[in-house]
Design a protein around this motif. Structure first.
Motif, PDB file in Angstrom:
ATOM      1  N   TYR A 207      -8.064   1.930   1.407  1.00 12.45           N
ATOM      2  CA  TYR A 207      -7.036   2.930   1.165  1.00 12.45           C
ATOM      3  C   TYR A 207      -5.622   2.345   1.103  1.00 12.45           C
ATOM      4  N   LYS A 208      -5.409   1.201   1.723  1.00  8.61           N
ATOM      5  CA  LYS A 208      -4.071   0.600   1.717  1.00  8.61           C
ATOM      6  C   LYS A 208      -3.655   0.141   0.319  1.00  8.61           C
ATOM      7  N   THR A 209      -4.607  -0.120  -0.559  1.00  9.04           N
ATOM      8  CA  THR A 209      -4.274  -0.578  -1.905  1.00  9.04           C
ATOM      9  C   THR A 209      -4.402   0.528  -2.956  1.00  9.04           C
ATOM     10  N   LEU A 210      -4.662   1.733  -2.516  1.00  5.54           N
ATOM     11  CA  LEU A 210      -4.851   2.860  -3.435  1.00  5.54           C
ATOM     12  C   LEU A 210      -3.660   3.108  -4.370  1.00  5.54           C
TER      13      LEU A 210
ATOM     14  N   LEU B 182      -7.823   5.470 -18.451  1.00  2.00           N
ATOM     15  CA  LEU B 182      -9.209   5.464 -17.958  1.00  2.00           C
ATOM     16  C   LEU B 182      -9.505   4.204 -17.147  1.00  2.00           C
ATOM     17  N   TYR B 183      -8.985   3.057 -17.603  1.00  2.00           N
ATOM     18  CA  TYR B 183      -9.173   1.796 -16.887  1.00  2.00           C
ATOM     19  C   TYR B 183      -8.635   1.918 -15.459  1.00  2.00           C
ATOM     20  N   PHE B 184      -7.391   2.393 -15.339  1.00  2.00           N
ATOM     21  CA  PHE B 184      -6.780   2.468 -14.015  1.00  2.00           C
ATOM     22  C   PHE B 184      -7.369   3.606 -13.173  1.00  2.00           C
ATOM     23  N   ALA B 185      -7.900   4.640 -13.814  1.00  2.00           N
ATOM     24  CA  ALA B 185      -8.643   5.657 -13.066  1.00  2.00           C
ATOM     25  C   ALA B 185      -9.904   5.022 -12.475  1.00  2.00           C
ATOM     26  N   GLY B 186     -10.560   4.165 -13.250  1.00  2.00           N
ATOM     27  CA  GLY B 186     -11.720   3.428 -12.746  1.00  2.00           C
ATOM     28  C   GLY B 186     -11.351   2.512 -11.596  1.00  2.00           C
ATOM     29  N   ALA B 187     -10.166   1.911 -11.670  1.00  2.00           N
ATOM     30  CA  ALA B 187      -9.702   1.067 -10.566  1.00  2.00           C
ATOM     31  C   ALA B 187      -9.512   1.897  -9.300  1.00  2.00           C
ATOM     32  N   GLU B 188      -8.962   3.105  -9.460  1.00  2.00           N
ATOM     33  CA  GLU B 188      -8.794   3.990  -8.302  1.00  2.00           C
ATOM     34  C   GLU B 188     -10.154   4.334  -7.687  1.00  2.00           C
ATOM     35  N   ILE B 189     -11.121   4.625  -8.518  1.00  2.00           N
ATOM     36  CA  ILE B 189     -12.462   4.961  -8.030  1.00  2.00           C
ATOM     37  C   ILE B 189     -13.078   3.770  -7.294  1.00  2.00           C
ATOM     38  N   THR B 190     -12.895   2.576  -7.860  1.00  2.00           N
ATOM     39  CA  THR B 190     -13.412   1.359  -7.221  1.00  2.00           C
ATOM     40  C   THR B 190     -12.795   1.166  -5.843  1.00  2.00           C
ATOM     41  N   ILE B 191     -11.486   1.391  -5.744  1.00  2.00           N
ATOM     42  CA  ILE B 191     -10.797   1.240  -4.457  1.00  2.00           C
ATOM     43  C   ILE B 191     -11.299   2.289  -3.457  1.00  2.00           C
ATOM     44  N   LEU B 192     -11.482   3.507  -3.920  1.00  2.00           N
ATOM     45  CA  LEU B 192     -11.994   4.552  -3.025  1.00  2.00           C
ATOM     46  C   LEU B 192     -13.403   4.229  -2.540  1.00  2.00           C
ATOM     47  N   ARG B 193     -14.234   3.727  -3.444  1.00  2.00           N
ATOM     48  CA  ARG B 193     -15.606   3.382  -3.051  1.00  2.00           C
ATOM     49  C   ARG B 193     -15.620   2.246  -2.038  1.00  2.00           C
ATOM     50  N   ALA B 194     -14.643   1.330  -2.154  1.00  2.00           N
ATOM     51  CA  ALA B 194     -14.556   0.211  -1.218  1.00  2.00           C
ATOM     52  C   ALA B 194     -13.843   0.604   0.080  1.00  2.00           C
TER      53      ALA B 194
ATOM     54  N   PHE C  96      -1.622   1.030  -5.854  1.00  2.00           N
ATOM     55  CA  PHE C  96      -1.278  -0.019  -6.821  1.00  2.00           C
ATOM     56  C   PHE C  96      -1.736   0.253  -8.255  1.00  2.00           C
ATOM     57  N   PRO C  97      -2.957   0.730  -8.500  1.00  2.00           N
ATOM     58  CA  PRO C  97      -3.305   1.053  -9.892  1.00  2.00           C
ATOM     59  C   PRO C  97      -2.423   2.158 -10.479  1.00  2.00           C
ATOM     60  N   LEU C  98      -1.922   3.028  -9.626  1.00  2.00           N
ATOM     61  CA  LEU C  98      -1.041   4.089 -10.113  1.00  2.00           C
ATOM     62  C   LEU C  98       0.264   3.523 -10.670  1.00  2.00           C
ATOM     63  N   LEU C  99       0.691   2.378 -10.130  1.00  2.00           N
ATOM     64  CA  LEU C  99       1.914   1.747 -10.632  1.00  2.00           C
ATOM     65  C   LEU C  99       1.763   1.299 -12.084  1.00  2.00           C
ATOM     66  N   TYR C 100       0.534   1.091 -12.517  1.00  2.00           N
ATOM     67  CA  TYR C 100       0.265   0.721 -13.909  1.00  2.00           C
ATOM     68  C   TYR C 100      -0.148   1.942 -14.730  1.00  2.00           C
ATOM     69  N   MET C 101      -0.816   2.895 -14.101  1.00  2.00           N
ATOM     70  CA  MET C 101      -1.274   4.072 -14.825  1.00  2.00           C
ATOM     71  C   MET C 101      -0.109   4.975 -15.227  1.00  2.00           C
ATOM     72  N   ILE C 102       0.870   5.133 -14.358  1.00  2.00           N
ATOM     73  CA  ILE C 102       1.985   6.035 -14.636  1.00  2.00           C
ATOM     74  C   ILE C 102       2.751   5.630 -15.899  1.00  2.00           C
ATOM     75  N   PRO C 103       3.093   4.347 -16.103  1.00  2.00           N
ATOM     76  CA  PRO C 103       3.753   3.995 -17.367  1.00  2.00           C
ATOM     77  C   PRO C 103       2.866   4.228 -18.594  1.00  2.00           C
ATOM     78  N   ALA C 104       1.561   4.048 -18.447  1.00  2.00           N
ATOM     79  CA  ALA C 104       0.653   4.324 -19.569  1.00  2.00           C
ATOM     80  C   ALA C 104       0.650   5.816 -19.887  1.00  2.00           C
ATOM     81  N   ILE C 105       0.651   6.644 -18.850  1.00  2.00           N
ATOM     82  CA  ILE C 105       0.717   8.096 -19.062  1.00  2.00           C
ATOM     83  C   ILE C 105       2.038   8.476 -19.711  1.00  2.00           C
ATOM     84  N   ALA C 106       3.122   7.911 -19.216  1.00  2.00           N
ATOM     85  CA  ALA C 106       4.440   8.214 -19.780  1.00  2.00           C
ATOM     86  C   ALA C 106       4.514   7.812 -21.249  1.00  2.00           C
ATOM     87  N   THR C 107       3.954   6.662 -21.581  1.00  2.00           N
ATOM     88  CA  THR C 107       3.938   6.214 -22.978  1.00  2.00           C
ATOM     89  C   THR C 107       3.157   7.194 -23.842  1.00  2.00           C
ATOM     90  N   LEU C 108       1.997   7.616 -23.358  1.00  2.00           N
ATOM     91  CA  LEU C 108       1.184   8.563 -24.115  1.00  2.00           C
ATOM     92  C   LEU C 108       1.929   9.888 -24.320  1.00  2.00           C
TER      93      LEU C 108
END
Length: 115
Positions: free
Chosen positions: A92-95, A77-89, A97-109
């Motif tokens: 797009y070039k940094t879109l 949820l934290y990194f989904a919020g980061a994605e939303i923040t980046i989209l609102r700003a 990066f939060p996925l690089l942290y979200m994917i391992p969290a998803i894999a762990t879950l």
């Protein structure tokens, strides 16, 4: 499967812990985009603390599964919020990066739920 869960969980916790350290210590590669997104500086330590708590929760999840599940969901949820923040700003070039942290969290879950 149990070994994969532990390896992925440790790697995810270290990776996200590094991210927490980077935001708390105001590393330029983190601070500059946050300024660009309009995230107030007063929030940065709290954001870093949330990441650090999530990373620690992934490790605690090896012993108390409910904590690991809650930590992984919180990080996703934290990194989904980061994605939303980046989209609102419209930064797009940094879109990706939060996925690089979200994917391992998803894999762990996913791996924890499969164990």
């Amino acid at each position: 499967m149990n070994t994969a869960y532990h390896v992925v969980g440790v790697v995810a916790a270290l990776w996200i812990g590094f991210s927490a350290y980077s935001i708390v210590t105001r590393q330029a590669f983190v601070a500059e985009p946050l300024v660009e997104y309009g995230v107030p500086g007063s929030w940065w330590n709290w954001l870093g603390l949330a990441k650090a708590a999530g990373a620690l929760g992934l490790i605690v999840g090896f012993f108390v599964p409910a904590v690991g599940i809650a930590a992984a969901i919180g990080l996703i949820l934290y990194f989904a919020g980061a994605e939303i923040t980046i989209l609102r700003a419209r930064s797009y070039k940094t879109l990706p990066f939060p996925l690089l942290y979200m994917i391992p969290a998803i894999a762990t879950l996913v791996l924890q739920l499969a164990v």
